[in-house]
Design a protein around this motif. Structure first.
Motif, PDB file in Angstrom:
ATOM      1  N   TYR A 122       0.872  -1.177   0.000  1.00 24.63           N
ATOM      2  CA  TYR A 122       0.000   0.000   0.000  1.00 24.63           C
ATOM      3  C   TYR A 122       0.909   1.227   0.000  1.00 24.63           C
ATOM      4  O   TYR A 122       1.671   1.440   0.944  1.00 24.63           O
ATOM      5  CB  TYR A 122      -0.919   0.012   1.218  1.00 24.63           C
ATOM      6  N   VAL A 123       0.834   2.030  -1.060  1.00 26.86           N
ATOM      7  CA  VAL A 123       1.768   3.135  -1.232  1.00 26.86           C
ATOM      8  C   VAL A 123       0.984   4.414  -1.490  1.00 26.86           C
ATOM      9  O   VAL A 123       0.064   4.438  -2.311  1.00 26.86           O
ATOM     10  CB  VAL A 123       2.731   2.879  -2.405  1.00 26.86           C
ATOM     11  N   VAL A 124       1.367   5.484  -0.776  1.00 34.39           N
ATOM     12  CA  VAL A 124       0.757   6.790  -0.995  1.00 34.39           C
ATOM     13  C   VAL A 124       1.237   7.356  -2.329  1.00 34.39           C
ATOM     14  O   VAL A 124       2.363   7.105  -2.765  1.00 34.39           O
ATOM     15  CB  VAL A 124       1.126   7.748   0.161  1.00 34.39           C
ATOM     16  N   GLU A 125       0.374   8.108  -3.002  1.00 34.77           N
ATOM     17  CA  GLU A 125       0.726   8.733  -4.283  1.00 34.77           C
ATOM     18  C   GLU A 125       2.095   9.416  -4.207  1.00 34.77           C
ATOM     19  O   GLU A 125       2.401  10.116  -3.244  1.00 34.77           O
ATOM     20  CB  GLU A 125      -0.318   9.780  -4.660  1.00 34.77           C
ATOM     21  N   ASN A 126       2.920   9.175  -5.230  1.00 33.42           N
ATOM     22  CA  ASN A 126       4.247   9.780  -5.384  1.00 33.42           C
ATOM     23  C   ASN A 126       5.262   9.324  -4.333  1.00 33.42           C
ATOM     24  O   ASN A 126       6.367   9.867  -4.284  1.00 33.42           O
ATOM     25  CB  ASN A 126       4.159  11.307  -5.370  1.00 33.42           C
ATOM     26  N   ALA A 127       4.909   8.329  -3.529  1.00 31.58           N
ATOM     27  CA  ALA A 127       5.848   7.787  -2.538  1.00 31.58           C
ATOM     28  C   ALA A 127       6.434   6.481  -3.060  1.00 31.58           C
ATOM     29  O   ALA A 127       5.992   5.926  -4.074  1.00 31.58           O
ATOM     30  CB  ALA A 127       5.159   7.568  -1.204  1.00 31.58           C
ATOM     31  N   SER A 128       7.463   5.978  -2.373  1.00 29.01           N
ATOM     32  CA  SER A 128       8.124   4.734  -2.778  1.00 29.01           C
ATOM     33  C   SER A 128       8.045   3.694  -1.670  1.00 29.01           C
ATOM     34  O   SER A 128       7.935   4.024  -0.487  1.00 29.01           O
ATOM     35  CB  SER A 128       9.593   5.001  -3.125  1.00 29.01           C
ATOM     36  N   ALA A 129       8.108   2.432  -2.076  1.00 23.99           N
ATOM     37  CA  ALA A 129       8.120   1.323  -1.133  1.00 23.99           C
ATOM     38  C   ALA A 129       8.927   0.186  -1.739  1.00 23.99           C
ATOM     39  O   ALA A 129       9.179   0.163  -2.952  1.00 23.99           O
ATOM     40  CB  ALA A 129       6.702   0.865  -0.807  1.00 23.99           C
ATOM     41  N   THR A 130       9.345  -0.761  -0.914  1.00 25.95           N
ATOM     42  CA  THR A 130      10.186  -1.859  -1.398  1.00 25.95           C
ATOM     43  C   THR A 130       9.607  -3.208  -1.021  1.00 25.95           C
ATOM     44  O   THR A 130       8.847  -3.336  -0.051  1.00 25.95           O
ATOM     45  CB  THR A 130      11.615  -1.756  -0.828  1.00 25.95           C
ATOM     46  N   SER A 131       9.979  -4.198  -1.807  1.00 26.51           N
ATOM     47  CA  SER A 131       9.676  -5.593  -1.526  1.00 26.51           C
ATOM     48  C   SER A 131      10.952  -6.399  -1.782  1.00 26.51           C
ATOM     49  O   SER A 131      11.694  -6.116  -2.736  1.00 26.51           O
ATOM     50  CB  SER A 131       8.539  -6.102  -2.420  1.00 26.51           C
ATOM     51  N   ILE A 132      11.221  -7.356  -0.920  1.00 23.53           N
ATOM     52  CA  ILE A 132      12.429  -8.166  -1.048  1.00 23.53           C
ATOM     53  C   ILE A 132      12.158  -9.376  -1.950  1.00 23.53           C
ATOM     54  O   ILE A 132      11.212 -10.132  -1.707  1.00 23.53           O
ATOM     55  CB  ILE A 132      12.939  -8.638   0.320  1.00 23.53           C
TER      56      ILE A 132
ATOM     57  N   VAL B 242       9.405   0.333  -5.761  1.00 25.98           N
ATOM     58  CA  VAL B 242       8.248   0.789  -6.547  1.00 25.98           C
ATOM     59  C   VAL B 242       7.927   2.228  -6.152  1.00 25.98           C
ATOM     60  O   VAL B 242       7.817   2.535  -4.964  1.00 25.98           O
ATOM     61  CB  VAL B 242       7.020  -0.102  -6.288  1.00 25.98           C
ATOM     62  N   THR B 243       7.790   3.097  -7.142  1.00 16.70           N
ATOM     63  CA  THR B 243       7.366   4.478  -6.909  1.00 16.70           C
ATOM     64  C   THR B 243       5.949   4.646  -7.436  1.00 16.70           C
ATOM     65  O   THR B 243       5.689   4.386  -8.614  1.00 16.70           O
ATOM     66  CB  THR B 243       8.307   5.471  -7.592  1.00 16.70           C
ATOM     67  N   ALA B 244       5.042   5.064  -6.552  1.00 12.57           N
ATOM     68  CA  ALA B 244       3.629   5.175  -6.926  1.00 12.57           C
ATOM     69  C   ALA B 244       3.397   6.389  -7.809  1.00 12.57           C
ATOM     70  O   ALA B 244       4.001   7.448  -7.602  1.00 12.57           O
ATOM     71  CB  ALA B 244       2.765   5.263  -5.674  1.00 12.57           C
ATOM     72  N   PRO B 245       2.517   6.265  -8.789  1.00 12.00           N
ATOM     73  CA  PRO B 245       2.172   7.415  -9.638  1.00 12.00           C
ATOM     74  C   PRO B 245       1.185   8.325  -8.911  1.00 12.00           C
ATOM     75  O   PRO B 245       0.705   8.005  -7.821  1.00 12.00           O
ATOM     76  CB  PRO B 245       1.520   6.755 -10.863  1.00 12.00           C
ATOM     77  N   ASN B 246       0.870   9.418  -9.547  1.00 12.27           N
ATOM     78  CA  ASN B 246      -0.134  10.331  -9.003  1.00 12.27           C
ATOM     79  C   ASN B 246      -1.519   9.917  -9.498  1.00 12.27           C
ATOM     80  O   ASN B 246      -2.264  10.717 -10.072  1.00 12.27           O
ATOM     81  CB  ASN B 246       0.189  11.768  -9.422  1.00 12.27           C
ATOM     82  N   ALA B 247      -1.837   8.650  -9.273  1.00 10.80           N
ATOM     83  CA  ALA B 247      -3.116   8.095  -9.727  1.00 10.80           C
ATOM     84  C   ALA B 247      -3.497   6.942  -8.808  1.00 10.80           C
ATOM     85  O   ALA B 247      -2.806   5.923  -8.758  1.00 10.80           O
ATOM     86  CB  ALA B 247      -3.020   7.621 -11.172  1.00 10.80           C
ATOM     87  N   VAL B 248      -4.581   7.112  -8.082  1.00  6.96           N
ATOM     88  CA  VAL B 248      -5.040   6.079  -7.162  1.00  6.96           C
ATOM     89  C   VAL B 248      -5.533   4.871  -7.948  1.00  6.96           C
ATOM     90  O   VAL B 248      -6.165   5.002  -8.994  1.00  6.96           O
ATOM     91  CB  VAL B 248      -6.169   6.640  -6.270  1.00  6.96           C
ATOM     92  N   GLY B 249      -5.218   3.661  -7.463  1.00  3.65           N
ATOM     93  CA  GLY B 249      -5.676   2.451  -8.128  1.00  3.65           C
ATOM     94  C   GLY B 249      -4.861   1.239  -7.744  1.00  3.65           C
ATOM     95  O   GLY B 249      -3.954   1.311  -6.915  1.00  3.65           O
ATOM     96  N   SER B 250      -5.203   0.101  -8.367  1.00  2.31           N
ATOM     97  CA  SER B 250      -4.522  -1.159  -8.092  1.00  2.31           C
ATOM     98  C   SER B 250      -3.644  -1.532  -9.286  1.00  2.31           C
ATOM     99  O   SER B 250      -4.084  -1.419 -10.445  1.00  2.31           O
ATOM    100  CB  SER B 250      -5.542  -2.270  -7.831  1.00  2.31           C
ATOM    101  N   TYR B 251      -2.423  -1.944  -9.010  1.00  5.17           N
ATOM    102  CA  TYR B 251      -1.459  -2.267 -10.053  1.00  5.17           C
ATOM    103  C   TYR B 251      -0.856  -3.641  -9.770  1.00  5.17           C
ATOM    104  O   TYR B 251      -0.799  -4.078  -8.614  1.00  5.17           O
ATOM    105  CB  TYR B 251      -0.342  -1.221 -10.116  1.00  5.17           C
ATOM    106  N   THR B 252      -0.381  -4.289 -10.835  1.00  2.56           N
ATOM    107  CA  THR B 252       0.200  -5.624 -10.706  1.00  2.56           C
ATOM    108  C   THR B 252       1.579  -5.653 -11.362  1.00  2.56           C
ATOM    109  O   THR B 252       1.762  -5.126 -12.471  1.00  2.56           O
ATOM    110  CB  THR B 252      -0.696  -6.682 -11.373  1.00  2.56           C
ATOM    111  N   ILE B 253       2.518  -6.246 -10.650  1.00  2.00           N
ATOM    112  CA  ILE B 253       3.881  -6.418 -11.168  1.00  2.00           C
ATOM    113  C   ILE B 253       4.229  -7.901 -11.039  1.00  2.00           C
ATOM    114  O   ILE B 253       4.024  -8.501  -9.980  1.00  2.00           O
ATOM    115  CB  ILE B 253       4.908  -5.593 -10.384  1.00  2.00           C
ATOM    116  N   VAL B 254       4.769  -8.491 -12.111  1.00  2.00           N
ATOM    117  CA  VAL B 254       5.234  -9.879 -12.074  1.00  2.00           C
ATOM    118  C   VAL B 254       6.758  -9.866 -12.155  1.00  2.00           C
ATOM    119  O   VAL B 254       7.333  -9.307 -13.092  1.00  2.00           O
ATOM    120  CB  VAL B 254       4.647 -10.720 -13.220  1.00  2.00           C
ATOM    121  N   VAL B 255       7.400 -10.441 -11.140  1.00  2.00           N
ATOM    122  CA  VAL B 255       8.857 -10.573 -11.133  1.00  2.00           C
ATOM    123  C   VAL B 255       9.212 -11.925 -11.753  1.00  2.00           C
ATOM    124  O   VAL B 255       8.711 -12.969 -11.305  1.00  2.00           O
ATOM    125  CB  VAL B 255       9.418 -10.473  -9.706  1.00  2.00           C
TER     126      VAL B 255
END
Length: 341
Positions: free
Chosen positions: A27-37, A84-97
């Motif tokens: 869960y990331v606030v707009e324009n903020a960054s977060a990490t996953s290991i 991951v850096t969140a865009p200025n757009a609220v919503g759900s996104y998916t990333i496949v590593v």
């Protein structure tokens, strides 16, 4: 979701690896960054270099992997970091590593999915003034609940109260509060004890909610003996008042209690309930049996004040109008006076 694949040799368990993410959702606030290991774990004694890349089934995000390849020891684990850096757009996104390794003409790969929920940076704060109240049985005190916009928040904030209702009544107050971008709104609550309310401390929690946004403020109510020994009893009376100009009012107050009184905040309301409040007021200090002047400012004369009410209705004093002033002491006692311009 994690998948692992390899080229299979008949009758033999293949050496491969497994890619996993921790956490697997952010869960990331707009324009903020977060990490996953990213963890790459050896299976069946696999060892070798695994290249890491990303696949976006939907809209893309700004991301980075460091390092982009890892060396996995036999029966061990290698790690990388996905930012991951969140865009200025609220919503759900998916990333496949996706992890890929090639050795001796054989290719193995494994994938794991990360869900990213981007939430709005707009928010609000909620405060109570005063937040500590000393009272007796059968008395009513007031506190002002102020909700303030943060990062351009606009919306309707509903207020709920959690209190020991068998002993204390909490009533009044505008609900919901309409908050505009960069603004604030306030609601006044009446807190009343019964004749059976036991002495002691009580906690009242006021929560403001708008959808997924929820913020709370705590009010501590201390119920004391009405005539305790060696306790300061505060008492103020209004001897007179004078409207200095359209945004300044002076009250002449007399201390009729048994100790020095320091005033720390005030609220002034017109007959429609529109109000100016100042919570960090450097009010007068009035000694016992003495008089003092309290300067009540509104509008352009008080840039630190908070206005609550209909825009443009109460920005200066009007001749013939009635106003109610509530002052709060450093001991969180309140005194209310009515004046007429």
């Amino acid at each position: 979701m994690t998948n692992s694949f390899a080229n299979l040799a008949p009758g033999k368990d293949p050496a491969s690896f497994l890619v996993s993410l921790n956490p697997s959702s952010l869960y990331v606030v707009e324009n903020a960054s977060a990490t996953s290991i990213i963890s790459v774990m050896s299976l069946n004694s696999f060892s070798g270099t695994v290249s890491l890349s990303l696949f976006f089934p939907g809209p893309t995000l700004t991301t980075s992997i460091n390092p982009t390849s890892v060396t996995v020891p036999s029966n061990g684990v290698a790690k990388s970091t996905l930012t991951v850096t969140a865009p200025n757009a609220v919503g759900s996104y998916t990333i496949v590593v996706v992890g890929v390794a090639t050795s001796h003409g054989k290719t193995s790969y494994s994938s794991s999915m990360l869900t990213v929920q981007v939430v709005s940076s707009q928010d609000f704060t909620i405060t109570s003034s005063p937040s500590n109240i000393t009272t007796i049985n059968g008395a009513t005190n007031t506190t002002m609940i102020t909700v303030t916009s943060v990062n351009g928040y606009t919306g309707n904030v509903s207020l709920t109260v959690t209190a020991p209702f068998d002993y204390i009544s909490v009533t009044g107050g505008q609900d919901p509060l309409r908050i505009v971008s960069g603004g604030a709104a306030s609601s006044t609550l009446d807190i009343t004890t019964s004749s059976n309310t036991a002495q002691g401390n009580y906690t009242i929690i006021v929560t403001g909610t708008d959808g997924s946004h929820s913020r709370s403020t705590t009010i501590v109510l201390q119920v004391v003996d009405p005539i305790p020994p060696a306790v300061i009893i505060e008492s103020l009376i209004l001897n007179g008042h004078h409207f200095d100009n359209s945004t300044s009012l002076t009250l002449s107050l007399q201390n009729t209690g048994n100790g020095t009184i320091t005033l720390q905040s005030y609220v002034i309301r017109d007959s429609s309930g529109d109000a100016w409040s100042l919570t960090n007021w450097s009010g007068p200090v009035i000694d016992m049996s003495m008089s003092g002047s309290a300067n009540i400012l509104i509008g352009s004369s008080c840039p630190s004040c908070i206005y609550t009410g209909i825009t443009g209705l109460f920005f200066q004093f009007q001749s013939g109008q009635t106003y109610t002033v509530t002052v709060t002491t450093s001991r969180n006692n309140q005194f209310t006076f009515t004046v007429v311009d």
